[in-house]
Scaffold this active site. Structure first.
Site, PDB file in Angstrom:
ATOM      1  N   ASP A  67     -27.774  46.962 -12.412  1.00  0.00           N
ATOM      2  CA  ASP A  67     -28.669  45.802 -12.392  1.00  0.00           C
ATOM      3  C   ASP A  67     -29.940  46.041 -13.198  1.00  0.00           C
ATOM      4  O   ASP A  67     -30.217  47.162 -13.638  1.00  0.00           O
ATOM      5  CB  ASP A  67     -29.004  45.417 -10.941  1.00  0.00           C
ATOM      6  CG  ASP A  67     -29.369  46.630 -10.069  1.00  0.00           C
ATOM      7  OD1 ASP A  67     -29.635  47.710 -10.623  1.00  0.00           O
ATOM      8  OD2 ASP A  67     -29.383  46.495  -8.836  1.00  0.00           O
ATOM      9  N   ASN A 135     -31.198  45.700   3.858  1.00  0.00           N
ATOM     10  CA  ASN A 135     -30.498  44.509   4.362  1.00  0.00           C
ATOM     11  C   ASN A 135     -28.998  44.539   4.041  1.00  0.00           C
ATOM     12  O   ASN A 135     -28.305  43.538   4.189  1.00  0.00           O
ATOM     13  CB  ASN A 135     -31.131  43.229   3.786  1.00  0.00           C
ATOM     14  CG  ASN A 135     -30.983  43.115   2.274  1.00  0.00           C
ATOM     15  OD1 ASN A 135     -30.429  44.009   1.622  1.00  0.00           O
ATOM     16  ND2 ASN A 135     -31.463  42.025   1.706  1.00  0.00           N
ATOM     17  N   HIS A 137     -27.666  45.169   1.025  1.00  0.00           N
ATOM     18  CA  HIS A 137     -27.265  44.773  -0.335  1.00  0.00           C
ATOM     19  C   HIS A 137     -26.777  45.994  -1.122  1.00  0.00           C
ATOM     20  O   HIS A 137     -27.146  47.134  -0.832  1.00  0.00           O
ATOM     21  CB  HIS A 137     -28.370  44.011  -1.071  1.00  0.00           C
ATOM     22  CG  HIS A 137     -29.522  44.796  -1.587  1.00  0.00           C
ATOM     23  ND1 HIS A 137     -30.819  44.315  -1.573  1.00  0.00           N
ATOM     24  CD2 HIS A 137     -29.614  46.027  -2.164  1.00  0.00           C
ATOM     25  CE1 HIS A 137     -31.627  45.190  -2.113  1.00  0.00           C
ATOM     26  NE2 HIS A 137     -30.929  46.245  -2.474  1.00  0.00           N
ATOM     27  N   GLU A 142     -27.389  40.229  -2.719  1.00  0.00           N
ATOM     28  CA  GLU A 142     -28.075  40.000  -1.454  1.00  0.00           C
ATOM     29  C   GLU A 142     -27.108  39.370  -0.437  1.00  0.00           C
ATOM     30  O   GLU A 142     -26.052  38.855  -0.819  1.00  0.00           O
ATOM     31  CB  GLU A 142     -29.270  39.059  -1.693  1.00  0.00           C
ATOM     32  CG  GLU A 142     -30.301  39.598  -2.675  1.00  0.00           C
ATOM     33  CD  GLU A 142     -31.181  40.716  -2.097  1.00  0.00           C
ATOM     34  OE1 GLU A 142     -30.780  41.368  -1.112  1.00  0.00           O
ATOM     35  OE2 GLU A 142     -32.289  40.936  -2.641  1.00  0.00           O
TER      36      GLU A 142
HETATM   37  C1  GLP Z   1     -32.687  48.282  -5.181  1.00  0.00           C
HETATM   38  C2  GLP Z   1     -31.502  48.449  -6.138  1.00  0.00           C
HETATM   39  C3  GLP Z   1     -30.281  48.980  -5.433  1.00  0.00           C
HETATM   40  C4  GLP Z   1     -30.672  50.152  -4.558  1.00  0.00           C
HETATM   41  C5  GLP Z   1     -31.605  49.708  -3.472  1.00  0.00           C
HETATM   42  C6  GLP Z   1     -32.071  50.848  -2.582  1.00  0.00           C
HETATM   43  O1  GLP Z   1     -32.860  47.004  -4.695  1.00  0.00           O
HETATM   44  N1  GLP Z   1     -31.158  47.266  -6.847  1.00  0.00           N
HETATM   45  O2  GLP Z   1     -29.304  49.338  -6.392  1.00  0.00           O
HETATM   46  O3  GLP Z   1     -29.521  50.719  -3.978  1.00  0.00           O
HETATM   47  O4  GLP Z   1     -32.745  49.104  -4.048  1.00  0.00           O
HETATM   48  O5  GLP Z   1     -33.137  51.528  -3.168  1.00  0.00           O
HETATM   49  P1  GLP Z   1     -33.630  52.939  -2.728  1.00  0.00           P
HETATM   50  O6  GLP Z   1     -32.588  53.914  -3.176  1.00  0.00           O
HETATM   51  O7  GLP Z   1     -34.928  53.139  -3.441  1.00  0.00           O
HETATM   52  O8  GLP Z   1     -33.768  52.911  -1.249  1.00  0.00           O
END
Ligand code: GLP
Length: 240
Positions: A67, A135, A137, A142
């Site tokens: 993404d 959440n 995702h 989402e």
């Molecule tokens: C973001 C990314 C995800 C990631 C998530 C968790 O929203 N788009 O790909 O897995 O956050 O992030 P973190 O690893 O910093 O907890």
């Protein structure tokens, strides 16, 4: 789903590294699906270190990222393209033209999604690395995203904007939209490796493993994947 519970973030990262390195060694032309966020940083540090000291080569490896924020590009230190260069690609011998990430600055976002989908069709991930949002995702899919979704533009959930605000100077600076691979694109991977650490992920991890397979918890779709490994630390596994 195979579940590996580790004692710490370091051990989680080590286990993830072992699995990714095995893919690279087995096929020096493998396609790696990569994720951003703080979770895979320990994995990326190990890949960089192993390349530096052990000489594992990435010259034939190709990558696709999950993404990108809409409106951010390589010039912004909050963009995911910048994150990947800084934390991984610049430390490897991977060819820049073999690293792919959706373009958050594309003038026509619908066309950019279509382009990225066409690319993904030609680049099945040998392994797809994932983190998980609090959440539930995965990538920026989402709650409520259809399981059949492909690359699309998404309006970020309020909880995601709050979670990710810690990485920006101010909450207002967090982009409200992103481009993301869809759940179908993620499920297309030959193998999935999902990582989670910390108590803040425990509820989402519980839903991922034990909950109903529902679009309300996007990661639950992975229960249907034929080759998915979850590597978690004890805190993230505390509700299992
Ligand atoms: C973001 C990314 C995800 C990631 C998530 C968790 O929203 N788009 O790909 O897995 O956050 O992030 P973190 O690893 O910093 O907890």
């Amino acid at each position: 789903m195979k579940i590996v519970i580790t004692k710490s973030y370091e051990e989680m990262s080590e286990e993830a590294f072992r699995l990714v390195k095995a893919v690279v060694k087995e096929n020096p032309e493998a396609v790696l699906g990569l994720a951003t966020g703080t979770t895979p940083l320990g994995l990326y540090a190990r890949m960089a270190e192993d390349h530096r000291r052990g000489g594992t080569s990435y010259r034939g490896i190709r990558t696709v990222n999950l993404d990108e924020y809409v409106g951010l590009g390589p010039g912004s230190d909050q963009s995911y393209v910048y994150f990947m260069r800084k934390n991984l690609f610049s430390h490897l011998d991977i060819l820049p033209e073999n690293t792919h990430i959706a373009n958050g600055l594309a003038p026509d976002l619908a066309e950019e999604c279509a382009r990225y989908n066409r690319l993904l069709e030609t680049m099945q991930q040998d392994i797809q690395v994932l983190g998980i949002g609090s959440n539930g995702h995965i990538a920026f899919n989402e709650p409520g995203t259809p399981f059949g979704s492909e690359t699309h533009v998404v309006a970020l959930a309020e909880s995601t904007i709050r979670d990710n605000a810690r990485l920006f100077a101010r909450e207002e600076d967090v982009p409200r939209k992103a481009l993301t691979m869809g759940l179908k694109n993620i499920m297309h991977a030959r193998r999935v490796l999902i990582l989670a650490n910390g108590a803040g992920k425990a509820k989402a991890v519980c839903g991922l493993v034990r909950g109903a397979v529902t679009e309300q918890l996007p990661a639950s779709v992975l229960q249907l994947h034929p080759d998915c490994t979850l590597v978690v630390d004890e805190a993230a596994a505390s509700l299992l």
